[in-house]
Enzyme design. Structure first.
Site, PDB file in Angstrom:
ATOM      1  N   ASP A 167       0.978  -1.179   0.089  1.00 53.13           N
ATOM      2  CA  ASP A 167       0.116  -0.022   0.021  1.00 53.13           C
ATOM      3  C   ASP A 167       0.749   1.159  -0.030  1.00 53.13           C
ATOM      4  OD1 ASP A 167      -1.548  -2.046   0.824  1.00 53.13           O
ATOM      5  OD2 ASP A 167      -2.060  -1.273   2.803  1.00 53.13           O
TER       6      ASP A 167
ATOM      7  N   GLU B 177     -10.286  -2.368   4.571  1.00 53.16           N
ATOM      8  CA  GLU B 177      -8.909  -1.671   4.791  1.00 53.16           C
ATOM      9  C   GLU B 177      -8.751  -0.620   4.173  1.00 53.16           C
ATOM     10  OE1 GLU B 177      -6.135  -5.867   4.982  1.00 53.16           O
ATOM     11  OE2 GLU B 177      -6.521  -5.278   2.885  1.00 53.16           O
TER      12      GLU B 177
HETATM   13  C1  FRU Z   1      -3.800  -3.830   2.806  1.00 50.49           C
HETATM   14  C2  FRU Z   1      -3.136  -4.208   4.194  1.00 50.49           C
HETATM   15  C3  FRU Z   1      -3.269  -3.272   5.348  1.00 50.49           C
HETATM   16  C4  FRU Z   1      -2.153  -3.342   6.152  1.00 50.49           C
HETATM   17  C5  FRU Z   1      -0.982  -3.505   5.186  1.00 50.49           C
HETATM   18  C6  FRU Z   1      -0.083  -4.341   5.720  1.00 50.49           C
HETATM   19  O1  FRU Z   1      -3.129  -4.111   1.585  1.00 50.49           O
HETATM   20  O2  FRU Z   1      -3.238  -5.488   4.629  1.00 50.49           O
HETATM   21  O3  FRU Z   1      -4.621  -3.436   5.763  1.00 50.49           O
HETATM   22  O4  FRU Z   1      -2.082  -2.291   6.997  1.00 50.49           O
HETATM   23  O5  FRU Z   1      -1.447  -4.198   4.060  1.00 50.49           O
HETATM   24  O6  FRU Z   1       1.159  -4.549   4.819  1.00 50.49           O
END
Ligand code: FRU
Length: 518
Positions: free
Chosen positions: A65, A247
């Site tokens: 992300d 998320e």
């Molecule tokens: C989304 C996610 C988030 C988390 C991150 C961990 O892709 O699962 O929810 O903070 O990636 O790398």
């Protein structure tokens, strides 16, 4: 063979050969592919074939992300979920990159490292102009980052409170960071999935507002100083898609017809319209305490398989610019790039459009392309082979069509691999077909055709698509329909064929802009 089948199906085929990859270059790649299977050679080949030209990728290691994006003093800062020592997900850090135009990126040293509280998961950053946090010194505004810390031991030991919200601050415009000593600032309420805080300044209540994903919904918190937080409300348990975990939410305003709307976006994995990861949005009102949606329809920001966890920039003025992670949790860890994994999407300006009384988000990346030197060709005048100066350059294909005819744009190479995208007037759907686009055996779900229902009521199906080696971002109907997909041709595509039953419309204006390397 494939083209012949299409001739039977459609009335007219207009073919233009475009990408002039020299025969020498292609055959070098083929022979490397045919004779050498060592990982090093595959990695070198991936650097040439798949490393994008106008998208951000980390020089090495894993990325997911985008995080903590803010703008200050002419510089766009982008942080990202990063495992620097491996090409798969692992101990998460915040990597860092900077740019002046959101297209040419410079990777900076790692910004935030894991500590005893946990790994550094997704989150946001704000310029604390009024120094509400008190972290600022000598009149300099601190940058405050708000993120989830994920404690791996806690997770493995079966606890439910291993995700907590923490903060860090920077006194040098985001290059170096100090952890706040009182972390975490929000303790886990006993729910495993409690993460990805996005913080904005809410002018009406003069408070910071945090939206954070909590399993199958989001929660809102408020704060006067970014340190003490009060829970305000929850949203979403009974709205939108719930086939996966929510998320990376975001909250911002946009105007349409002189009216201000609040937009709440939330990524979900799995549950996307074309499987796996995708981002849904809700439009309505937020009063500083709770969010109310003005519709109960499930709406998606992007119908492709590869735009996830996108959030908008902070402190860049009223324009809302979003960037996403250009992959999907189904196969992100397996894509054949080796030295690094994943790119961000192109930056996109978001706006609202009213379609039969329903408000939708639109995305537009074209504005950012103006920063790039380019060569423009009007394909309808070329009538045959046109040259593009460099191997695998990034390019934009655009097409204005004045009626609702079906069309397919087919990018292909001499090995018979092809990526098709277009519009089908019978089903009223846009599509990208990457079934036979190239390497795909790394995951059984990768080879697929993806569909997007057409939302617009207008009588035209104009589009532009931006292709950058291993990705396509397809924007149709003024950005109302967006599809982002990645693909991995064994050798670069060397031809573009336009297939349409409306010759006149295709001849009207079909343009190729090749972005030249700086
Ligand atoms: C989304 C996610 C988030 C988390 C991150 C961990 O892709 O699962 O929810 O903070 O990636 O790398």
């Amino acid at each position: 063979m494939k083209t012949l089948i299409k001739i039977n199906l459609l009335l007219i085929i207009i073919t233009f050969s475009i990408l002039n990859v020299s025969a020498q270059n292609s055959s070098q790649l083929i022979s490397k592919n045919g004779t050498n299977t060592t990982l090093q050679n595959m990695a070198e080949k991936a650097e040439v074939l798949y490393r994008p030209q106008i998208h951000f990728t980390p020089s090495k290691g894993w990325m997911n992300d985008p995080n903590g994006m803010f703008y200050k003093d002419g510089v766009y800062h982008l942080y990202f979920q990063h495992n620097p020592d491996s090409n798969v997900w692992g101990p998460m850090h915040w990597g860092h990159a900077t740019s002046k135009n959101l297209i040419n990126w410079k990777q900076e040293p790692i910004a935030i490292y894991p500590d005893s509280i946990g790994m550094i998961f997704s989150g946001s950053a704000v310029v604390d102009i009024k120094n509400t946090s008190g972290f600022g010194k000598n009149g300099k505004a601190p940058i405050v980052a708000i993120f989830t810390q994920h404690n791996m031991e806690g997770e493995y030991s079966g606890r439910t409170d291993f995700q907590n919200q923490s903060i860090a601050y920077s006194l040098d415009n985001g290059y170096t960071w100090k952890m706040y000593k009182g972390n975490p600032v929000i303790k886990n309420p006993g729910i495993k999935d409690f993460r990805d805080p996005k913080v904005i300044w809410h002018d009406a209540t003069k408070k910071w507002i945090m939206v954070v994903a909590v399993k199958n919904k989001v929660s809102f918190y408020s704060s006067a100083n970014l340190i003490q937080w009060t829970k305000e409300s929850d949203f979403g348990e009974d709205l939108g898609n719930h086939d996966g975990v929510w998320e990376c939410p975001d909250l911002f305003t946009l105007s349409n017809d002189n009216k201000k709307y609040w937009v709440l976006t939330s990524s979900i994995n799995p549950g996307g319209p074309n499987k796996g990861s995708a981002t849904q949005f809700f439009i309505g009102d937020f009063d500083g305490h709770s969010f109310k949606s003005n519709s109960n329809k499930t709406k998606w920001m992007d119908y492709g398989a590869d735009n996830y966890a996108g959030v908008t920039w902070s402190d860049n003025g009223p324009e809302k610019i979003s960037i996403g992670w250009m992959s999907n949790w189904i196969y992100a860890r397996e894509v054949p790039t080796f030295n690094w994994r994943s790119a961000t999407t192109l930056p996109r300006t978001l706006a609202l459009k009213n379609v039969n009384g329903e408000m939708y988000l639109t995305s537009d990346a074209s504005k950012f392309m103006y920063a790039l030197p380019k060569k423009i060709q009007l394909l309808s005048k070329g009538n045959g082979k046109l040259n593009v100066p460099s191997l695998g350059s990034a390019y934009k294909i655009s097409f204005d069509q004045n009626n609702l005819s079906s069309y397919t744009v087919s990018l292909s190479n001499d090995l018979g691999e092809y990526l098709d995208f277009g519009y089908d007037s019978i089903t009223n759907q846009f599509f990208i077909d990457r079934t036979l686009a190239g390497v795909h055996k790394f995951n059984p779900e990768f080879a697929a055709k993806h569909f997007a229902p057409r939302l617009a009521v207008s009588k035209t199906t104009g589009f532009y698509a931006i292709v950058d080696k291993a990705s396509i971002e397809f924007f149709a109907d003024g950005g109302l329909n967006v599809m982002t997909d990645i693909f991995f041709p064994t050798v670069p595509y060397t031809n573009i064929n336009i297939i349409s039953n409306n010759k006149k419309a295709v001849e009207q204006r079909f343009e190729l802009s090749t972005f030249l390397k700086n």
